[in-house]
Design a protein around this motif. Structure first.
Motif, PDB file in Angstrom:
ATOM      1  N   PHE A  58       0.858  -1.188   0.000  1.00  0.00           N
ATOM      2  CA  PHE A  58       0.000   0.000   0.000  1.00  0.00           C
ATOM      3  C   PHE A  58       0.899   1.245   0.000  1.00  0.00           C
ATOM      4  O   PHE A  58       2.091   1.167   0.331  1.00  0.00           O
ATOM      5  CB  PHE A  58      -0.867   0.047   1.271  1.00  0.00           C
ATOM      6  CG  PHE A  58      -2.062  -0.880   1.267  1.00  0.00           C
ATOM      7  CD1 PHE A  58      -2.170  -1.937   0.376  1.00  0.00           C
ATOM      8  CD2 PHE A  58      -3.092  -0.691   2.190  1.00  0.00           C
ATOM      9  CE1 PHE A  58      -3.279  -2.790   0.395  1.00  0.00           C
ATOM     10  CE2 PHE A  58      -4.201  -1.537   2.214  1.00  0.00           C
ATOM     11  CZ  PHE A  58      -4.289  -2.585   1.324  1.00  0.00           C
ATOM     12  N   ARG A  59       0.302   2.366  -0.317  1.00  0.00           N
ATOM     13  CA  ARG A  59       1.017   3.643  -0.264  1.00  0.00           C
ATOM     14  C   ARG A  59       0.155   4.662   0.477  1.00  0.00           C
ATOM     15  O   ARG A  59      -0.143   5.741  -0.050  1.00  0.00           O
ATOM     16  CB  ARG A  59       1.337   4.152  -1.686  1.00  0.00           C
ATOM     17  CG  ARG A  59       2.441   3.388  -2.381  1.00  0.00           C
ATOM     18  CD  ARG A  59       3.808   3.624  -1.721  1.00  0.00           C
ATOM     19  NE  ARG A  59       4.851   2.784  -2.280  1.00  0.00           N
ATOM     20  CZ  ARG A  59       5.136   1.551  -1.872  1.00  0.00           C
ATOM     21  NH1 ARG A  59       4.472   1.007  -0.867  1.00  0.00           N
ATOM     22  NH2 ARG A  59       6.100   0.851  -2.433  1.00  0.00           N
TER      23      ARG A  59
ATOM     24  N   TYR B   8      -0.472   8.881   4.607  1.00  0.00           N
ATOM     25  CA  TYR B   8       0.002   9.300   5.927  1.00  0.00           C
ATOM     26  C   TYR B   8       1.213   8.500   6.395  1.00  0.00           C
ATOM     27  O   TYR B   8       1.741   8.740   7.472  1.00  0.00           O
ATOM     28  CB  TYR B   8      -1.132   9.196   6.968  1.00  0.00           C
ATOM     29  CG  TYR B   8      -1.840   7.857   6.999  1.00  0.00           C
ATOM     30  CD1 TYR B   8      -1.234   6.738   7.549  1.00  0.00           C
ATOM     31  CD2 TYR B   8      -3.118   7.713   6.477  1.00  0.00           C
ATOM     32  CE1 TYR B   8      -1.865   5.509   7.578  1.00  0.00           C
ATOM     33  CE2 TYR B   8      -3.767   6.491   6.495  1.00  0.00           C
ATOM     34  CZ  TYR B   8      -3.137   5.400   7.046  1.00  0.00           C
ATOM     35  OH  TYR B   8      -3.765   4.171   7.066  1.00  0.00           O
ATOM     36  N   CYS B   9       1.620   7.511   5.597  1.00  0.00           N
ATOM     37  CA  CYS B   9       2.700   6.621   6.045  1.00  0.00           C
ATOM     38  C   CYS B   9       3.794   6.443   4.991  1.00  0.00           C
ATOM     39  O   CYS B   9       4.966   6.685   5.260  1.00  0.00           O
ATOM     40  CB  CYS B   9       2.078   5.276   6.424  1.00  0.00           C
ATOM     41  SG  CYS B   9       3.257   4.022   6.950  1.00  0.00           S
TER      42      CYS B   9
ATOM     43  N   GLY C  95       6.192  -1.585   7.711  1.00  0.00           N
ATOM     44  CA  GLY C  95       5.804  -2.205   6.470  1.00  0.00           C
ATOM     45  C   GLY C  95       4.619  -3.173   6.644  1.00  0.00           C
ATOM     46  O   GLY C  95       3.919  -3.130   7.632  1.00  0.00           O
ATOM     47  N   GLU C  96       4.423  -3.951   5.637  1.00  0.00           N
ATOM     48  CA  GLU C  96       3.340  -4.926   5.722  1.00  0.00           C
ATOM     49  C   GLU C  96       3.940  -6.280   6.127  1.00  0.00           C
ATOM     50  O   GLU C  96       4.616  -6.923   5.324  1.00  0.00           O
ATOM     51  CB  GLU C  96       2.593  -5.009   4.382  1.00  0.00           C
ATOM     52  CG  GLU C  96       1.554  -6.104   4.310  1.00  0.00           C
ATOM     53  CD  GLU C  96       0.646  -6.176   5.542  1.00  0.00           C
ATOM     54  OE1 GLU C  96       0.191  -5.141   6.038  1.00  0.00           O
ATOM     55  OE2 GLU C  96       0.401  -7.307   6.015  1.00  0.00           O
TER      56      GLU C  96
ATOM     57  N   ASN D 136      -2.378  -4.701   6.986  1.00  0.00           N
ATOM     58  CA  ASN D 136      -3.364  -3.973   6.177  1.00  0.00           C
ATOM     59  C   ASN D 136      -4.450  -4.914   5.653  1.00  0.00           C
ATOM     60  O   ASN D 136      -5.371  -4.484   4.971  1.00  0.00           O
ATOM     61  CB  ASN D 136      -2.696  -3.199   5.031  1.00  0.00           C
ATOM     62  CG  ASN D 136      -1.966  -4.107   4.039  1.00  0.00           C
ATOM     63  OD1 ASN D 136      -2.293  -5.281   3.874  1.00  0.00           O
ATOM     64  ND2 ASN D 136      -0.973  -3.542   3.353  1.00  0.00           N
TER      65      ASN D 136
HETATM   66 FE1  SF4 Z   1      -0.335   1.776   4.940  1.00  0.00          FE
HETATM   67 FE2  SF4 Z   1       0.599   0.015   6.790  1.00  0.00          FE
HETATM   68 FE3  SF4 Z   1       1.648   0.156   4.394  1.00  0.00          FE
HETATM   69 FE4  SF4 Z   1       2.026   2.153   6.081  1.00  0.00          FE
HETATM   70  S1  SF4 Z   1       2.793   0.112   6.317  1.00  0.00           S
HETATM   71  S2  SF4 Z   1       1.559   2.281   3.876  1.00  0.00           S
HETATM   72  S3  SF4 Z   1       0.041   2.143   7.120  1.00  0.00           S
HETATM   73  S4  SF4 Z   1      -0.465  -0.418   4.850  1.00  0.00           S
END
Ligand code: SF4
Ligand code: SAM
Ligand code: SF4
Length: 385
Positions: free
Chosen positions: A54-55, A58-59, A103-104, A136
């Motif tokens: 994901f992008r 906020y992160c 991270g994921e 996520n």
């Molecule tokens: Fe989003 Fe978690 Fe990936 Fe950060 S680490 S971009 S919060 S899914």
């Protein structure tokens, strides 16, 4: 639309020296370690990867975490054996709960093997470890059963809305809500409960999803937690006017739901918990819970018992720190387990962090400030949430 600010600092600033033991808070083997503010070390968050599919703006905003971004090479990552060895030392200092994150975390290959290794460790009092994971949810439907079989107790799933347009705006990779919901159902079916769902609220982006999320999860035995958008990291262009304070979220929820404040179930709990009242005005636990993580408007540093271990073995004592302690040479070197434990005890004994308490009241030291006047901080995707 407000102008985005993308500061240039996104990597940690180097390591801190491991402190020389002092007499201030000497640790005795077999006992709980305490820091300078008498806070125990109970909760260890281990980041198992700095990568994510994901992008979330906020992160890991796309502008920074693009094809040119350099992630850690595999050789830099702690192996599962090294993570387990490090975890063992933390447990000897009083850690009772381990949260795998990133991270994921589900992107780390064979994560079940690490979970199985951690699951056999016992706390100082001989109890099973509380092992949980924040995800996520994108790969949860596929992996829930294997994670449970390996010894994972619970999961926390991040989900920032139920409307696909809004959710895709938050994850910025076109990921659909339905796949995350499927992951949550699979986790419930596998017995990875009680499940928590985390929603970061960004004012002006997903606040309209607060009520639909509460309606959807009410009665499903899930704890829905609203997280104030935090000024963590340096790449998300955080602005105070995008924070929706928990008090405002609570007020909104109370326009259609009867809620009652619950007691904290354990010291150092990050969320303030609320339960649902039934039609007779009596607390009905079966309806689930609402939680508020108010890192911006209500500092909870006074009982913060969390340490964070990065993917490459850096120990961070605060989510908002700019530097960590490099444990990797100790973990990979010749030191025996007790020397590693002692080194971590020395670090924790010197800890004095309380960023959220100070963020408004104290000016920053020069070495901690960015050119634009903000604080240098490590990224959430590196340190783990
Ligand atoms: Fe989003 Fe978690 Fe990936 Fe950060 S680490 S971009 S919060 S899914
Ligand atoms: N990728 C996993 C996930 O999203 O659940 C685990 C890692 S993520 C860094 C852990 C948690 O941090 C998530 O619940 C995410 O929403 C939260 N988070 C990340 N950046 C944040 C920010 N700026 N403010 C508040 N919460 C944030
Ligand atoms: Fe803990 Fe740092 Fe957050 Fe305070 S600001 S609660 S010390 S992680």
């Amino acid at each position: 639309m407000s102008e985005r600010v993308i500061p240039i600092i996104s990597q940690p600033l180097g390591n801190l020296p491991i402190p020389v033991p002092s007499h201030v808070q000497a640790w005795t083997p077999g006992k709980q370690v305490l820091d300078q503010r008498n806070r125990p070390l109970r909760d260890l968050r281990i980041s198992v990867t700095d990568r994510c599919n994901f992008r979330c703006s906020y992160c890991m905003p796309k502008e920074i975490f693009n094809n040119d971004y350099v992630y850690l090479p595999h050789s830099a990552l702690l192996s599962f054996e090294e993570i387990t060895r490090t975890a063992q030392s933390f447990i000897e200092l009083g850690v009772e709960k381990i949260r795998l994150t990133g991270g994921e975390p589900l992107l780390r290959k064979n994560l079940e093997i690490l979970i199985a290794q951690l699951a056999v460790l016992k706390t100082l009092t001989g109890q099973d470890l509380d092992i949980t994971l924040t995800t996520n949810g994108s790969l949860l439907a596929k992996k829930a059963q294997a994670l449970k079989s390996a010894g994972l107790k619970r999961v926390t799933v991040s989900l920032d809305g139920l409307d696909d347009v809004v959710f895709k705006q938050m994850n910025d990779v076109d990921f659909p809500v339905s796949d995350v919901l499927e992951g949550i159902q699979a986790a419930q079916a596998a017995g990875l409960g009680p499940i928590k769902v985390n929603m970061v609220v960004k004012r002006g982006t997903n606040e309209q999803e607060i009520l639909p999320m509460a309606r959807y999860f009410k009665g499903k035995g899930i704890s829905l937690r609203f997280i104030e958008y935090m000024d963590v990291g340096a790449t998300n262009g955080w602005r105070m006017n995008e924070v929706m304070p928990s008090a405002d979220i609570l007020q909104l929820l109370q326009t259609e739901m009867s809620l009652t404040a619950l007691q904290a179930s354990q010291p150092g709990e990050t969320a303030e918990r609320w339960g649902y009242l039934n039609e007779e005005g009596v607390l009905d636990e079966a309806l689930g819970e609402i939680g508020f993580i108010s890192s911006v408007t209500k500092a909870f540093c006074s009982d913060c018992n969390r340490a964070r271990l990065t993917t490459e073995g850096q120990l961070y004592l605060c989510l908002f720190a700019s530097q960590g302690y490099d444990l990797k040479p100790l973990v990979r070197g010749e030191l025996d387990q007790s020397a590693l434990t002692q080194a971590i005890a020395d670090i924790w004994s010197h800890r004095d962090d309380r960023y959220s308490e100070l963020r408004v009241s104290e000016p920053l030291a020069e070495q901690d400030a960015t050119p634009s006047g903000g604080k240098r901080k490590v990224e959430m995707s590196y340190i783990g949430g």
